[in-house]
Design a protein around this motif. Sequence first.
Motif, PDB file in Angstrom:
ATOM      1  N   ALA A 230      22.211 -30.225 -17.027  1.00 14.81           N
ATOM      2  CA  ALA A 230      23.242 -29.646 -17.894  1.00 14.81           C
ATOM      3  C   ALA A 230      23.999 -30.747 -18.629  1.00 14.81           C
ATOM      4  O   ALA A 230      24.314 -30.614 -19.820  1.00 14.81           O
ATOM      5  N   ARG A 231      24.276 -31.846 -17.927  1.00 14.10           N
ATOM      6  CA  ARG A 231      24.947 -32.984 -18.561  1.00 14.10           C
ATOM      7  C   ARG A 231      24.103 -33.542 -19.705  1.00 14.10           C
ATOM      8  O   ARG A 231      24.623 -33.886 -20.779  1.00 14.10           O
ATOM      9  N   ILE A 232      22.801 -33.663 -19.490  1.00 11.75           N
ATOM     10  CA  ILE A 232      21.902 -34.183 -20.537  1.00 11.75           C
ATOM     11  C   ILE A 232      21.966 -33.296 -21.773  1.00 11.75           C
ATOM     12  O   ILE A 232      22.055 -33.786 -22.913  1.00 11.75           O
ATOM     13  N   ILE A 233      21.930 -31.987 -21.566  1.00 14.34           N
ATOM     14  CA  ILE A 233      21.988 -31.042 -22.689  1.00 14.34           C
ATOM     15  C   ILE A 233      23.283 -31.220 -23.460  1.00 14.34           C
ATOM     16  O   ILE A 233      23.304 -31.276 -24.701  1.00 14.34           O
ATOM     17  N   LEU A 234      24.407 -31.342 -22.743  1.00 13.73           N
ATOM     18  CA  LEU A 234      25.704 -31.516 -23.395  1.00 13.73           C
ATOM     19  C   LEU A 234      25.793 -32.849 -24.124  1.00 13.73           C
ATOM     20  O   LEU A 234      26.300 -32.923 -25.250  1.00 13.73           O
ATOM     21  N   LEU A 235      25.287 -33.910 -23.495  1.00 21.02           N
ATOM     22  CA  LEU A 235      25.320 -35.231 -24.127  1.00 21.02           C
ATOM     23  C   LEU A 235      24.514 -35.233 -25.428  1.00 21.02           C
ATOM     24  O   LEU A 235      24.939 -35.817 -26.425  1.00 21.02           O
ATOM     25  N   LYS A 236      23.358 -34.587 -25.408  1.00 19.45           N
ATOM     26  CA  LYS A 236      22.534 -34.529 -26.614  1.00 19.45           C
ATOM     27  C   LYS A 236      23.239 -33.792 -27.747  1.00 19.45           C
ATOM     28  O   LYS A 236      22.981 -34.040 -28.920  1.00 19.45           O
ATOM     29  N   ASN A 237      24.138 -32.886 -27.372  1.00 20.68           N
ATOM     30  CA  ASN A 237      24.885 -32.116 -28.371  1.00 20.68           C
ATOM     31  C   ASN A 237      26.290 -32.670 -28.592  1.00 20.68           C
ATOM     32  O   ASN A 237      27.131 -31.994 -29.188  1.00 20.68           O
ATOM     33  N   ARG A 238      26.524 -33.912 -28.117  1.00 16.60           N
ATOM     34  CA  ARG A 238      27.787 -34.619 -28.332  1.00 16.60           C
ATOM     35  C   ARG A 238      28.987 -33.856 -27.765  1.00 16.60           C
ATOM     36  O   ARG A 238      30.068 -33.839 -28.359  1.00 16.60           O
ATOM     37  N   ALA A 248      28.622 -24.969 -16.133  1.00 22.12           N
ATOM     38  CA  ALA A 248      27.747 -23.838 -16.460  1.00 22.12           C
ATOM     39  C   ALA A 248      28.261 -23.106 -17.689  1.00 22.12           C
ATOM     40  O   ALA A 248      27.486 -22.756 -18.588  1.00 22.12           O
ATOM     41  N   SER A 249      29.567 -22.882 -17.751  1.00 20.61           N
ATOM     42  CA  SER A 249      30.155 -22.208 -18.917  1.00 20.61           C
ATOM     43  C   SER A 249      29.981 -23.039 -20.180  1.00 20.61           C
ATOM     44  O   SER A 249      29.710 -22.508 -21.260  1.00 20.61           O
ATOM     45  N   ALA A 250      30.130 -24.366 -20.034  1.00 21.19           N
ATOM     46  CA  ALA A 250      30.027 -25.253 -21.197  1.00 21.19           C
ATOM     47  C   ALA A 250      28.622 -25.279 -21.775  1.00 21.19           C
ATOM     48  O   ALA A 250      28.436 -25.406 -22.983  1.00 21.19           O
TER      49      ALA A 250
END
Length: 287
Positions: A230-238, A248-250
């Motif tokens: 989940a962190r990787i997904i968020l990091l890729k989307n800045r 999970a919500s993020a």
Amino acid sequence: MIVKTEAELNVARMFCNEPFRYFSISEIAEKAGISRTWAYRILDKFRKFNMLTEDRKSYRFDFSNIICKRLKLFFDSEFVTSSKLKEKILSVADRIIYECKPVSVVLVGSVAVGKERKTSDIDFLVISGTKQVPLLKENVNAILMNKNEFEKKYLKGDDFIISSLSFGRIIYDKEYFIRFYEKPLPAFSNEVIQERIDYCRKLRNRIVHLTRSDMDSAREELLNLALQCARIILLKNRVVPPTKHEIASAVRKLDKDIAKLLDDLMKNERIDKKRIIECLRICEKVI
């Protein structure tokens, strides 16, 4: 006194709680519970003291201004002293300051944003020349690094450093940590993202091995893997990753499968080997 009224305090607190975010007038009015007209008046007052930086009709505090720095420290202190865990936080911080002689001690993690649960740890970022971690109480962690390490991670766009700056509460500072609020947040680098991916691949292999001998550890590591994905997904989307229980919500709008996986794993229900393999396949799509 510059900040006098309750409305002015609410606006100043809002800027300090999210120090890198630009707020529109409508957001300021809504969050502070005031009219747009009153919000404009408060901003005009702050502007007279050179406290604001503006970008396309959105505003945030300019932390190169000494008033803004002092307000950040004040509101962080206010948060800590009003916390249910105040005594434990301050007791541990005192011990860290005495034993580590740090330049900065920052409360980080879920406790720093008031989202802690009964099982949550209390986490501190400690910037110090020493590498010896003091003996701390149960469920307390101190992440130690020196100035050079901190600055290298900052320039690399390390997500822990960015999260600490975005959500951390300064408990003790010798005019070091506070100075980083004068700069824009660095972007997450591809190097940081790749490090996360490499870690997750190793973790995935470890989980497969654990399913043959230790299912309880396999379940624990699976939750860790899902959180890292989940962190990787968020990091890729800045997007700055939030705390464990909010992630999970993020990530839900970006990857529903990972969000649902986290929801399921957070329930701490026992799952069998077949389900673990299914979960690993979901994570493999990310890494």
